[in-house]
Design an enzyme around this catalytic site. Structure first.
Site, PDB file in Angstrom:
ATOM      1  N   ARG A  23       0.816  -1.218   0.000  1.00 38.03           N
ATOM      2  CA  ARG A  23       0.000   0.000   0.000  1.00 38.03           C
ATOM      3  C   ARG A  23       0.848   1.264   0.000  1.00 38.03           C
ATOM      4  O   ARG A  23       0.381   2.342  -0.316  1.00 38.03           O
ATOM      5  CB  ARG A  23      -0.904   0.037   1.229  1.00 38.03           C
ATOM      6  CG  ARG A  23      -1.877  -1.109   1.306  1.00 38.03           C
ATOM      7  CD  ARG A  23      -2.546  -1.165   2.644  1.00 38.03           C
ATOM      8  NE  ARG A  23      -1.527  -1.435   3.670  1.00 38.03           N
ATOM      9  CZ  ARG A  23      -1.707  -1.257   4.975  1.00 38.03           C
ATOM     10  NH1 ARG A  23      -2.859  -0.804   5.430  1.00 38.03           N
ATOM     11  NH2 ARG A  23      -0.748  -1.535   5.831  1.00 38.03           N
ATOM     12  N   GLU A  28       6.503   7.306  11.925  1.00 40.87           N
ATOM     13  CA  GLU A  28       6.238   8.333  12.920  1.00 40.87           C
ATOM     14  C   GLU A  28       7.276   9.431  12.738  1.00 40.87           C
ATOM     15  O   GLU A  28       8.482   9.155  12.764  1.00 40.87           O
ATOM     16  CB  GLU A  28       6.377   7.690  14.303  1.00 40.87           C
ATOM     17  CG  GLU A  28       6.006   8.545  15.458  1.00 40.87           C
ATOM     18  CD  GLU A  28       6.068   7.749  16.759  1.00 40.87           C
ATOM     19  OE1 GLU A  28       5.012   7.507  17.338  1.00 40.87           O
ATOM     20  OE2 GLU A  28       7.185   7.365  17.152  1.00 40.87           O
ATOM     21  N   GLN A  47       4.853  25.796  16.296  1.00 43.37           N
ATOM     22  CA  GLN A  47       4.533  26.267  14.948  1.00 43.37           C
ATOM     23  C   GLN A  47       5.091  25.285  13.931  1.00 43.37           C
ATOM     24  O   GLN A  47       6.222  24.824  14.058  1.00 43.37           O
ATOM     25  CB  GLN A  47       5.165  27.648  14.740  1.00 43.37           C
ATOM     26  CG  GLN A  47       4.870  28.287  13.410  1.00 43.37           C
ATOM     27  CD  GLN A  47       5.420  29.720  13.336  1.00 43.37           C
ATOM     28  OE1 GLN A  47       5.428  30.440  14.307  1.00 43.37           O
ATOM     29  NE2 GLN A  47       5.869  30.104  12.157  1.00 43.37           N
ATOM     30  N   ASP A  48       4.276  24.947  12.913  1.00 40.34           N
ATOM     31  CA  ASP A  48       4.720  24.119  11.788  1.00 40.34           C
ATOM     32  C   ASP A  48       4.766  24.988  10.544  1.00 40.34           C
ATOM     33  O   ASP A  48       3.843  25.767  10.297  1.00 40.34           O
ATOM     34  CB  ASP A  48       3.747  22.966  11.529  1.00 40.34           C
ATOM     35  CG  ASP A  48       3.930  21.798  12.474  1.00 40.34           C
ATOM     36  OD1 ASP A  48       4.896  21.787  13.242  1.00 40.34           O
ATOM     37  OD2 ASP A  48       3.090  20.888  12.436  1.00 40.34           O
ATOM     38  N   ASN A  49       5.827  24.835   9.767  1.00 34.41           N
ATOM     39  CA  ASN A  49       5.989  25.597   8.532  1.00 34.41           C
ATOM     40  C   ASN A  49       6.311  24.633   7.394  1.00 34.41           C
ATOM     41  O   ASN A  49       6.854  23.550   7.624  1.00 34.41           O
ATOM     42  CB  ASN A  49       7.145  26.596   8.661  1.00 34.41           C
ATOM     43  CG  ASN A  49       6.950  27.544   9.823  1.00 34.41           C
ATOM     44  OD1 ASN A  49       5.931  28.204   9.926  1.00 34.41           O
ATOM     45  ND2 ASN A  49       7.920  27.600  10.705  1.00 34.41           N
ATOM     46  N   ARG A  59      17.691  28.697   0.604  1.00 27.53           N
ATOM     47  CA  ARG A  59      17.024  29.458   1.669  1.00 27.53           C
ATOM     48  C   ARG A  59      17.944  29.464   2.887  1.00 27.53           C
ATOM     49  O   ARG A  59      18.301  28.432   3.407  1.00 27.53           O
ATOM     50  CB  ARG A  59      15.676  28.833   2.020  1.00 27.53           C
ATOM     51  CG  ARG A  59      14.688  28.839   0.859  1.00 27.53           C
ATOM     52  CD  ARG A  59      13.362  28.199   1.285  1.00 27.53           C
ATOM     53  NE  ARG A  59      12.443  28.067   0.176  1.00 27.53           N
ATOM     54  CZ  ARG A  59      11.520  28.956  -0.163  1.00 27.53           C
ATOM     55  NH1 ARG A  59      11.396  30.074   0.510  1.00 27.53           N
ATOM     56  NH2 ARG A  59      10.712  28.731  -1.182  1.00 27.53           N
ATOM     57  N   HIS A  62      19.375  31.229   8.122  1.00 25.45           N
ATOM     58  CA  HIS A  62      18.515  32.055   8.963  1.00 25.45           C
ATOM     59  C   HIS A  62      18.579  31.655  10.429  1.00 25.45           C
ATOM     60  O   HIS A  62      18.847  30.506  10.753  1.00 25.45           O
ATOM     61  CB  HIS A  62      17.055  31.934   8.507  1.00 25.45           C
ATOM     62  CG  HIS A  62      16.839  32.332   7.092  1.00 25.45           C
ATOM     63  ND1 HIS A  62      15.965  31.662   6.266  1.00 25.45           N
ATOM     64  CD2 HIS A  62      17.359  33.324   6.345  1.00 25.45           C
ATOM     65  CE1 HIS A  62      15.956  32.230   5.067  1.00 25.45           C
ATOM     66  NE2 HIS A  62      16.804  33.238   5.092  1.00 25.45           N
ATOM     67  N   LYS A  72      14.447  23.812  15.824  1.00 25.66           N
ATOM     68  CA  LYS A  72      13.627  23.323  14.710  1.00 25.66           C
ATOM     69  C   LYS A  72      13.846  21.829  14.522  1.00 25.66           C
ATOM     70  O   LYS A  72      14.938  21.319  14.767  1.00 25.66           O
ATOM     71  CB  LYS A  72      14.030  24.007  13.396  1.00 25.66           C
ATOM     72  CG  LYS A  72      13.899  25.500  13.368  1.00 25.66           C
ATOM     73  CD  LYS A  72      14.443  26.041  12.052  1.00 25.66           C
ATOM     74  CE  LYS A  72      14.470  27.550  12.041  1.00 25.66           C
ATOM     75  NZ  LYS A  72      15.129  28.055  10.814  1.00 25.66           N
ATOM     76  N   HIS A 119      20.499  28.225  10.066  1.00 21.57           N
ATOM     77  CA  HIS A 119      20.006  27.084   9.301  1.00 21.57           C
ATOM     78  C   HIS A 119      19.652  27.503   7.882  1.00 21.57           C
ATOM     79  O   HIS A 119      19.095  28.579   7.671  1.00 21.57           O
ATOM     80  CB  HIS A 119      18.758  26.517   9.997  1.00 21.57           C
ATOM     81  CG  HIS A 119      18.070  25.481   9.206  1.00 21.57           C
ATOM     82  ND1 HIS A 119      16.891  25.719   8.522  1.00 21.57           N
ATOM     83  CD2 HIS A 119      18.398  24.203   8.959  1.00 21.57           C
ATOM     84  CE1 HIS A 119      16.529  24.617   7.906  1.00 21.57           C
ATOM     85  NE2 HIS A 119      17.413  23.681   8.145  1.00 21.57           N
ATOM     86  N   TYR A 132       9.120  22.056   8.627  1.00 19.21           N
ATOM     87  CA  TYR A 132       9.845  22.231   9.882  1.00 19.21           C
ATOM     88  C   TYR A 132       8.933  22.666  11.009  1.00 19.21           C
ATOM     89  O   TYR A 132       8.046  23.483  10.842  1.00 19.21           O
ATOM     90  CB  TYR A 132      11.043  23.155   9.744  1.00 19.21           C
ATOM     91  CG  TYR A 132      10.850  24.461   9.025  1.00 19.21           C
ATOM     92  CD1 TYR A 132      10.829  25.660   9.713  1.00 19.21           C
ATOM     93  CD2 TYR A 132      10.723  24.498   7.644  1.00 19.21           C
ATOM     94  CE1 TYR A 132      10.688  26.869   9.056  1.00 19.21           C
ATOM     95  CE2 TYR A 132      10.577  25.702   6.967  1.00 19.21           C
ATOM     96  CZ  TYR A 132      10.566  26.878   7.688  1.00 19.21           C
ATOM     97  OH  TYR A 132      10.415  28.063   7.031  1.00 19.21           O
ATOM     98  N   LYS A 169      16.408  39.374  -0.222  1.00 16.99           N
ATOM     99  CA  LYS A 169      16.628  39.497   1.226  1.00 16.99           C
ATOM    100  C   LYS A 169      17.830  38.655   1.672  1.00 16.99           C
ATOM    101  O   LYS A 169      18.681  39.124   2.432  1.00 16.99           O
ATOM    102  CB  LYS A 169      15.366  39.069   1.979  1.00 16.99           C
ATOM    103  CG  LYS A 169      15.470  39.163   3.479  1.00 16.99           C
ATOM    104  CD  LYS A 169      14.171  38.760   4.159  1.00 16.99           C
ATOM    105  CE  LYS A 169      14.228  37.286   4.451  1.00 16.99           C
ATOM    106  NZ  LYS A 169      13.124  36.801   5.273  1.00 16.99           N
ATOM    107  N   ASP A 170      17.927  37.414   1.187  1.00 18.74           N
ATOM    108  CA  ASP A 170      19.035  36.540   1.589  1.00 18.74           C
ATOM    109  C   ASP A 170      20.372  36.983   0.994  1.00 18.74           C
ATOM    110  O   ASP A 170      21.421  36.710   1.568  1.00 18.74           O
ATOM    111  CB  ASP A 170      18.741  35.090   1.214  1.00 18.74           C
ATOM    112  CG  ASP A 170      17.750  34.437   2.170  1.00 18.74           C
ATOM    113  OD1 ASP A 170      17.342  35.089   3.154  1.00 18.74           O
ATOM    114  OD2 ASP A 170      17.378  33.273   1.929  1.00 18.74           O
TER     115      ASP A 170
END
Length: 181
Positions: A23, A28, A47-49, A59, A62, A72, A119, A132, A169-170
């Site tokens: 299947r 987990e 918080q989940d992003n 990216r 940061h 994180k 990160h 994350y 920005k980065d």
């Protein structure tokens, strides 16, 4: 779930038990009791992003300062990325050192990034979905970072620079020395 140490203090790789059959698969992604027992760290994620990126999107690097500093737990839902962390805790024995790992949707490894780390990641596949969990909320006023091509860190992003897609920005982020002062 297996939790492995990295060369950086308090930074861990989480390797889930993946159960496969005709299947598909199940695993987990996080178990607070197991994580706390093995690492000795109690983390409450608030918080989940999630980000979706095409190949070459870089990216980071940061982090958040002050009361808004974040730990994180990062993973790839789809695709493949090179994930990089830098220890910016001045009192740490691994201060200034970096660690990189390939995260993908095949091995399902995750990286726990402790508070006090910069990160970032770059997408190596045609597209990635990167997820994350954070133990503190995003706060624009506390946001900071380190430029991806800092000479002191000399990070290898695994792709030619010509393929990088980096936000304006980065591209304005300070050097490692400027960021930690």
């Amino acid at each position: 779930m297996e939790i492995q140490k990295t060369p950086l203090k308090d930074c861990f790789i989480l390797k889930p038990d993946v159960f496969r059959d005709d299947r598909g698969l199940f695993y987990e992604t996080y178990n607070q009791k197991v994580f706390e027992k093995i690492t000795g760290l109690k983390i409450d994620f608030v918080q989940d992003n999630q980000s979706v990126s095409s190949k070459g999107v870089l990216r980071g690097l940061h982090f958040q300062n002050g009361e808004m500093v974040q730990a994180k737990l990062v993973r790839v839902v789809k695709g493949k990325v090179l994930d990089i962390v830098v220890d910016i805790r001045k009192d740490s024995e691994t201060f200034g050192r970096s660690f990189s790992i390939i995260l993908d949707d095949v091995e399902h490894l995750q990286l726990f990034v402790p508070k006090g780390f910069a990160h970032g990641f770059i997408t190596l596949s045609e597209q990635s979905i990167f997820s994350y969990k954070c133990d503190n909320y995003y706060d624009k006023a506390s946001e900071c970072g380190i430029i991806y091509n800092d000479a002191t860190l000399a990070l290898d992003w695994h792709l030619p620079k010509e393929e990088f897609i980096i936000s304006a920005k980065d591209l304005e982020l300070p050097s490692f020395e400027e960021a930690i002062s």
